[in-house]
Design a protein around this motif. Sequence first.
Motif, PDB file in Angstrom:
ATOM      1  N   LEU A 110       0.841  -1.200   0.000  1.00 38.95           N
ATOM      2  CA  LEU A 110       0.000   0.000   0.000  1.00 38.95           C
ATOM      3  C   LEU A 110       0.867   1.237   0.000  1.00 38.95           C
ATOM      4  O   LEU A 110       1.864   1.310   0.726  1.00 38.95           O
TER       5      LEU A 110
ATOM      6  N   LYS B 263       0.882   8.940   6.076  1.00 38.07           N
ATOM      7  CA  LYS B 263       0.179   7.899   6.837  1.00 38.07           C
ATOM      8  C   LYS B 263      -1.334   8.112   6.818  1.00 38.07           C
ATOM      9  O   LYS B 263      -2.092   7.168   6.999  1.00 38.07           O
TER      10      LYS B 263
ATOM     11  N   ILE C  69      -3.125   5.811   4.450  1.00 39.62           N
ATOM     12  CA  ILE C  69      -3.020   4.360   4.652  1.00 39.62           C
ATOM     13  C   ILE C  69      -4.065   3.954   5.684  1.00 39.62           C
ATOM     14  O   ILE C  69      -3.943   4.287   6.865  1.00 39.62           O
TER      15      ILE C  69
ATOM     16  N   LEU D  77      -5.369  -1.242   7.448  1.00 41.54           N
ATOM     17  CA  LEU D  77      -4.243  -2.180   7.537  1.00 41.54           C
ATOM     18  C   LEU D  77      -4.662  -3.448   8.281  1.00 41.54           C
ATOM     19  O   LEU D  77      -4.307  -4.555   7.879  1.00 41.54           O
TER      20      LEU D  77
ATOM     21  N   ARG E  74       2.848  -4.586   3.181  1.00 39.14           N
ATOM     22  CA  ARG E  74       3.973  -3.637   3.216  1.00 39.14           C
ATOM     23  C   ARG E  74       3.434  -2.255   2.911  1.00 39.14           C
ATOM     24  O   ARG E  74       2.505  -2.121   2.111  1.00 39.14           O
ATOM     25  N   VAL E  75       4.043  -1.247   3.495  1.00 37.31           N
ATOM     26  CA  VAL E  75       3.572   0.125   3.307  1.00 37.31           C
ATOM     27  C   VAL E  75       4.711   1.012   2.850  1.00 37.31           C
ATOM     28  O   VAL E  75       5.850   0.877   3.315  1.00 37.31           O
TER      29      VAL E  75
ATOM     30  N   THR F  69       5.217   5.286   2.087  1.00 37.49           N
ATOM     31  CA  THR F  69       4.625   6.626   1.992  1.00 37.49           C
ATOM     32  C   THR F  69       5.666   7.583   1.433  1.00 37.49           C
ATOM     33  O   THR F  69       6.869   7.437   1.684  1.00 37.49           O
TER      34      THR F  69
ATOM     35  N   GLY G 183       5.842   3.245   7.200  1.00 30.60           N
ATOM     36  CA  GLY G 183       6.512   2.285   6.327  1.00 30.60           C
ATOM     37  C   GLY G 183       7.733   2.897   5.657  1.00 30.60           C
ATOM     38  O   GLY G 183       8.332   3.849   6.166  1.00 30.60           O
TER      39      GLY G 183
END
Lengths: 246, 305
Positions: A131, A136, A139, A142, A152-153, A155, A161
């Motif tokens: 994502l 944040k 997002i 989660l 997995r993130v 930004t 992440g």
Amino acid sequence: MKKLVNAAVVSASLLSPAYLLLIVNTGTAIPVAAGQFASIGLPGVCLRRPFSIHDADGAVLSFLIKIVGGGTRRLAKLKPGDTLSIMYPLGNGFMLSEKPAVLVGGGCGLAPLLLLAKQLQAAGARPLAVLGGRSKDDIVELGALAKYAAVRVATEDGSLGARGLVTAELNDLKSGAAVYACGPEAMLKALHKLAAEKNFHLQLSLEALMACGVGACLGCVTDTLKDGRVCVCSAGPVFNAEDLPW
Amino acid sequence: MVDLSVDIAGLRLKNPVIAASGTYGYGAEYADFLEIEKLGGLAVKGTTLKPRQGNPAPRLAETPSGLLNTVGLQNKGVDYLIREHLPKLAGLNTAVIVNVCGSTPEEYRAVVKKLRDQPAVSALELNISCPNVSQGGLACGTDPDTAAELVKQIKPFCDKPLIVKLSPNVTDIASIAQAVEAAGADAVSLINTLLGMAVDIETQRPRLSTVTGGLSGAAVKPVALRMVWQAARAVKIPVIGLGGISCWQDAVEFLLAGASAVQIGTANFQNPLVMLEIIAGLAEYLQSKGLAKITDIVGGLKIPD
């Protein structure tokens, strides 16, 4: 079979300042393929709006909606028991592949990926979901997604992440993976390029302003290599990347 | 039981509510939601001799109570219509009206010739008013002489009622209506979309790929109603009214203003069942007024002295 129903709002809750989780009960259980969408009549605007179906459980549908204007702001104010005109399921969803699955969502592009992760898991896969967002605040969900996928993130500002774009998270991707993506066009185009370089199979869910949602008005076209201009609503919204002349 | 049936120059409709061209596809798109045969008629998408790709995206822009479009007559051509759509439309038990468009009189004529002897087609609607194609379309619909000349060239080849769809982008709708009537039109339908435009102030670009497009929806209704009234007073042939009709009350206004039937377009996008609601509303209106037939209200506008 598509249906037009007056659905009852179960809840409309803000997940973050800009993201709304809208849950409705349509009163009728219709099978939904991940990537299909619903067309919702919003109070106070002329055209219905297409929204990816975020989750579907019998007659209960949920939508992950980014609040961008008057119509979506009014959706955020709905109360349990209010009714909404919903036409669904529309369009073609993702084709589930047996190849290792990677789901890529940019911002609100997460919307169709929750149901996709759920359906992939039910088919025996353990998908990876990546994502991305500006920060944040982009997002959300989660926890919901983690039930069905490793997440997995990334930004852009590094507030959650890895710092950077989702495409950077795909650099170690093995060829032969199946990537399912939804998000801003710039992200989809970057993935399209990467898919050719890294030889993975890519399906993209496109966004378009629509009027009818069922392929009648020809308002939401995209160019394709084989079939020329086709409606995003009825020929898509999910397309194989190799069919798009990007 | 009231009688909603109407006769438009030999075209029998079970009720006066027709799906407007370009908004209801070929009916099949909406078949999951309603029985298409309950409609008075279905005007299918503008059809040209050869397939047309139409205009690039973006083709739509929403405006207050309205919709701008620049589809640009995307269609797969008349041969495809005959081969793929007409066999299915033939079984629908509703009047099928084919909207015919072209870039030249020869192209219009070729399409009309191909549609001769097609039993699935109840009538033709000659589109001389599309604002979104560079040749033909609007160009020939804004001048009475050019419009009349086109109708004269088409009429001898047409074996069905010929409805001519008029553009609102003119200064004198009555003279255009009279010109096509004199040239042999069996009926007129109006209005096509009003030429309009919208700008995205963030990108500072037009919101439509072709800069301008056709405005439809509730925003255009008062203009459409005025033009239908003016045209209906100017001609003896039937007038089909359209432009922003969104509910049965709107339809009654058009009928009172002189329309013998109405077409519903943009409202279908908001509510795919709106035409059924309009049909039911018309029946109730007649009952509430103690009238037996829908034709009793056509042109019944009462203008105080």
